[in-house]
Scaffold this motif. Structure first.
Motif, PDB file in Angstrom:
ATOM      1  N   GLY A   1       0.822  -1.604  -0.183  1.00 24.22           N
ATOM      2  CA  GLY A   1      -0.025   0.541  -0.362  1.00 24.22           C
ATOM      3  C   GLY A   1       0.861   1.097  -0.311  1.00 24.22           C
ATOM      4  N   ALA A   2       2.303   0.855   0.201  1.00 23.56           N
ATOM      5  CA  ALA A   2       3.150   2.328   0.592  1.00 23.56           C
ATOM      6  C   ALA A   2       3.239   3.054  -0.749  1.00 23.56           C
TER       7      ALA A   2
ATOM      8  N   ASN B   1     -11.559   6.827 -27.823  1.00 19.70           N
ATOM      9  CA  ASN B   1     -12.730   6.582 -27.141  1.00 19.70           C
ATOM     10  C   ASN B   1     -12.562   6.976 -25.806  1.00 19.70           C
ATOM     11  N   GLU B   2     -13.519   7.338 -24.966  1.00 20.41           N
ATOM     12  CA  GLU B   2     -13.563   7.774 -23.550  1.00 20.41           C
ATOM     13  C   GLU B   2     -13.500   6.962 -23.096  1.00 20.41           C
ATOM     14  N   LEU B   3     -13.331   6.511 -21.706  1.00 20.30           N
ATOM     15  CA  LEU B   3     -13.221   6.280 -20.654  1.00 20.30           C
ATOM     16  C   LEU B   3     -14.768   5.978 -19.988  1.00 20.30           C
ATOM     17  N   ALA B   4     -15.243   6.697 -19.765  1.00 18.22           N
ATOM     18  CA  ALA B   4     -17.191   6.788 -19.634  1.00 18.22           C
ATOM     19  C   ALA B   4     -17.593   6.105 -19.876  1.00 18.22           C
ATOM     20  N   GLY B   5     -18.394   4.996 -18.959  1.00 18.92           N
ATOM     21  CA  GLY B   5     -19.794   4.279 -20.187  1.00 18.92           C
ATOM     22  C   GLY B   5     -18.649   3.138 -20.682  1.00 18.92           C
ATOM     23  N   LYS B   6     -17.626   2.867 -20.112  1.00 21.83           N
ATOM     24  CA  LYS B   6     -16.489   2.031 -20.513  1.00 21.83           C
ATOM     25  C   LYS B   6     -16.774   0.745 -19.271  1.00 21.83           C
ATOM     26  N   THR B   7     -16.240  -0.298 -20.011  1.00 17.41           N
ATOM     27  CA  THR B   7     -16.046  -1.317 -18.497  1.00 17.41           C
ATOM     28  C   THR B   7     -14.204  -1.734 -17.483  1.00 17.41           C
ATOM     29  N   LEU B   8     -14.146  -1.218 -16.814  1.00 18.96           N
ATOM     30  CA  LEU B   8     -12.881  -2.166 -16.574  1.00 18.96           C
ATOM     31  C   LEU B   8     -13.151  -3.117 -15.100  1.00 18.96           C
ATOM     32  N   GLY B   9     -12.350  -3.787 -15.543  1.00 15.76           N
ATOM     33  CA  GLY B   9     -12.155  -5.224 -14.937  1.00 15.76           C
ATOM     34  C   GLY B   9     -10.715  -5.483 -14.380  1.00 15.76           C
ATOM     35  N   VAL B  10     -10.786  -5.201 -12.896  1.00 12.86           N
ATOM     36  CA  VAL B  10     -10.076  -5.110 -11.453  1.00 12.86           C
ATOM     37  C   VAL B  10      -9.563  -6.790 -11.638  1.00 12.86           C
ATOM     38  N   VAL B  11      -8.530  -7.533 -11.500  1.00  8.51           N
ATOM     39  CA  VAL B  11      -8.452  -8.377 -11.152  1.00  8.51           C
ATOM     40  C   VAL B  11      -7.346  -8.413  -9.628  1.00  8.51           C
ATOM     41  N   GLY B  12      -8.356  -8.696  -8.635  1.00  9.47           N
ATOM     42  CA  GLY B  12      -6.995  -8.766  -7.530  1.00  9.47           C
ATOM     43  C   GLY B  12      -7.378  -6.793  -7.065  1.00  9.47           C
ATOM     44  N   LEU B  13      -7.836  -6.843  -5.538  1.00  8.22           N
ATOM     45  CA  LEU B  13      -8.818  -5.617  -5.100  1.00  8.22           C
ATOM     46  C   LEU B  13      -7.928  -5.442  -3.746  1.00  8.22           C
ATOM     47  N   GLY B  14      -6.732  -5.590  -3.471  1.00  2.00           N
ATOM     48  CA  GLY B  14      -6.001  -5.054  -2.815  1.00  2.00           C
ATOM     49  C   GLY B  14      -5.827  -4.060  -1.973  1.00  2.00           C
ATOM     50  N   ALA B  15      -4.131  -3.626  -1.817  1.00  2.00           N
ATOM     51  CA  ALA B  15      -4.344  -1.512  -1.911  1.00  2.00           C
ATOM     52  C   ALA B  15      -5.121  -1.301  -3.216  1.00  2.00           C
TER      53      ALA B  15
ATOM     54  N   SER C   1     -10.020  -5.723   2.973  1.00  2.00           N
ATOM     55  CA  SER C   1     -10.050  -4.852   1.327  1.00  2.00           C
ATOM     56  C   SER C   1     -11.950  -4.849   1.029  1.00  2.00           C
ATOM     57  N   ALA C   2     -12.393  -6.079   1.387  1.00  2.00           N
ATOM     58  CA  ALA C   2     -13.482  -5.862   1.643  1.00  2.00           C
ATOM     59  C   ALA C   2     -14.529  -4.802   1.908  1.00  2.00           C
ATOM     60  N   TRP C   3     -14.416  -3.913   3.108  1.00  2.00           N
ATOM     61  CA  TRP C   3     -14.418  -3.087   3.639  1.00  2.00           C
ATOM     62  C   TRP C   3     -14.079  -1.905   2.981  1.00  2.00           C
ATOM     63  N   ARG C   4     -12.736  -1.992   2.137  1.00  4.73           N
ATOM     64  CA  ARG C   4     -12.210  -0.209   2.006  1.00  4.73           C
ATOM     65  C   ARG C   4     -13.048  -0.386   0.254  1.00  4.73           C
ATOM     66  N   LEU C   5     -13.231  -1.656  -0.070  1.00  2.00           N
ATOM     67  CA  LEU C   5     -14.215  -1.813  -1.747  1.00  2.00           C
ATOM     68  C   LEU C   5     -15.615  -0.933  -1.632  1.00  2.00           C
ATOM     69  N   SER C   6     -15.679   0.128  -2.645  1.00  7.26           N
ATOM     70  CA  SER C   6     -16.825   0.885  -2.956  1.00  7.26           C
ATOM     71  C   SER C   6     -18.025  -0.854  -3.484  1.00  7.26           C
ATOM     72  N   SER C   7     -19.321  -0.365  -2.583  1.00  5.18           N
ATOM     73  CA  SER C   7     -20.004  -0.968  -2.820  1.00  5.18           C
ATOM     74  C   SER C   7     -20.518  -0.568  -4.349  1.00  5.18           C
ATOM     75  N   ASN C   8     -20.051  -0.015  -5.389  1.00  2.00           N
ATOM     76  CA  ASN C   8     -20.164  -0.027  -6.604  1.00  2.00           C
ATOM     77  C   ASN C   8     -19.554  -0.811  -7.600  1.00  2.00           C
ATOM     78  N   VAL C   9     -18.744  -2.052  -6.744  1.00  2.00           N
ATOM     79  CA  VAL C   9     -17.654  -2.747  -7.512  1.00  2.00           C
ATOM     80  C   VAL C   9     -19.148  -3.809  -7.323  1.00  2.00           C
ATOM     81  N   GLU C  10     -18.961  -4.318  -9.087  1.00  2.00           N
ATOM     82  CA  GLU C  10     -19.816  -5.456  -8.845  1.00  2.00           C
ATOM     83  C   GLU C  10     -19.047  -6.802  -9.123  1.00  2.00           C
ATOM     84  N   ARG C  11     -19.293  -7.258  -8.069  1.00  2.00           N
ATOM     85  CA  ARG C  11     -17.830  -8.876  -7.970  1.00  2.00           C
ATOM     86  C   ARG C  11     -18.248 -10.108  -9.037  1.00  2.00           C
TER      87      ARG C  11
END
Length: 390
Positions: free
Chosen positions: A81-82, A135-149, A176-186
């Motif tokens: 995290g540093a 293309n603009e990023l807004a409206g696109k879908t990002l997948g994040v593999v690994g939801l740590g720091a 990590s789950a506490w830190r994660l936004s509820s708007n992230v779909e698992r």
């Protein structure tokens, strides 16, 4: 005086955490108590017998022989995290570079250095700029593999940019789950993630389970024109599979911080030279965290952010403390306490934690055991190290 060996240039802000009236810091020592390093490749035979702990000012520890250290009872610390913000910002830059013709546009403009007529240049640029439309990023879908720091910070930043964010992390911790936004779909599996996302960013450590995780079979399930970002570790991705997927049109683009000969010059790649954590701020943060952890370990026996020892901490009382590492086998603690009891040494407070095959004990005692008692404890089968913190 505690002796700290540095094997790389460590930020002054970190070294300042080790007071000079108690710590001597140098790049050469015969009998150091601890080692501070960054990317130096450390071999088992390079670790002096006197070393009690090793701290890396960074997250990855693949340059440290962790298994050999565990065998010798040496905790290896890192600084998760540093450098997260530094990597997060580079990921955002990479997303922009992958979606807009920024680099190509800059390279094109550099070819116009011989033009002298401003009006002529403006006319030419108006004609050619269509070649660098993106293309603009807004409206696109990002997948994040690994939801740590780092992954959670990237997810939050992408949400702020108006992206839809999906996450995959089968080892997601409660913290990590506490830190994660509820708007992230698992998402439950990688194939599903790769088939639904416009961009994928990787944030995983190198383990047996993650080495070569991104392979040709997985890339065959990509959504059309997927941009894959790897600013985690080179070993997570099968390079040959990426090249094949790019050539076959299964993968739209590969953006990574890990150049290697086979990738240089491959179309639809953007490669940066290992600069993920290369900011002054990240180096300062990592050094401060590493120094603080080593200091607390040397002075109090406490362990935080170790990759091979359990997390353990106990407030200091006004009495001596024993710090004991041992194999994680039955009756160890009982045998140690029996030896103290036999010598009428009262235990004031104690804590015991284990991790995999190693256990670690902090035992505050009413008096310092004599050398003979300490030797008896060290001679107990399974005991690795015994320290007195007085």
């Amino acid at each position: 005086m505690h002796k700290i060996l540095t094997l790389n240039q460590i930020s002054v802000k970190g070294l300042e955490r080790l007071p000079r009236d108690h710590y001597e810091i140098a790049s050469e020592f015969t009998h150091p108590e601890a080692i501070l390093l960054r990317s130096h490749k450390l071999q088992p035979e390079d670790i002096p017998e006197s070393v009690l702990g090793i701290a890396r000012a960074g997250a990855g520890v693949n340059n440290i022989p962790v298994a050999a250290c565990t065998e010798r009872g040496i905790p290896v610390f890192n600084t998760p995290g540093a450098n997260a913000n530094a990597v997060k910002e580079l990921i955002i830059a990479a997303l922009c570079l992958g979606s807009r013709g920024i680099l190509q546009g800059v390279q094109y403009v550099d070819t116009l250095k011989d033009m002298t007529d401003k009006a002529e240049m403006n006319t030419l640029l108006e004609k050619e700029k269509k070649n660098y439309k993106g293309n603009e990023l807004a409206g696109k879908t990002l997948g994040v593999v690994g939801l740590g720091a780092i992954g959670s910070m990237v997810a939050d930043a992408a949400l702020e940019l108006g992206m839809t964010v999906k996450g995959y992390d089968p080892a997601l911790s409660v913290e990590s789950a506490w830190r994660l936004s509820s708007n992230v779909e698992r998402v439950e599996n990688l194939n599903s993630l790769f088939s639904k996302c416009d961009y994928i960013t990787l944030h995983l450590p190198v383990l047996d389970a993650t080495r070569g995780l991104i392979n040709r079979e997985l890339l065959a399930s990509c959504k059309k024109d997927l941009r894959l970002l790897n600013f985690a570790r080179a070993e997570i991705v099968d390079t040959a599979a990426v090249i094949s997927a790019l050539n076959d049109g299964d993968l739209g683009q590969y953006i990574a911080d890990f150049p290697e000969p086979g990738l240089i010059g491959v179309p639809n790649t953007i490669l940066t030279p290992h600069i993920g954590a290369s900011t002054d701020e990240a180096e300062d943060n990592c050094a401060v965290m590493a120094a603080d952890q080593i200091k607390d370990f040397i002075e109090n026996g406490n362990i935080k952010n170790s990759v091979n020892f359990p997390t353990i901490a106990m407030e200091r009382a006004d009495c001596p403390r024993l710090a004991i590492a041992n194999r994680n086998i039955p009756k160890m603690l009982g045998n140690i306490l029996s030896l103290l009891a036999d010598e009428d040494i009262n235990v004031v407070d104690m804590i015991n934690k284990s991790r995999d095959d190693i256990a670690y004990n902090l035992i505050d005692v009413a008096q310092v055991p004599c050398d003979e008692v300490l030797k008896k404890i060290l001679d107990v089968e399974g005991v690795i190290t015994v320290r007195v913190l007085n």
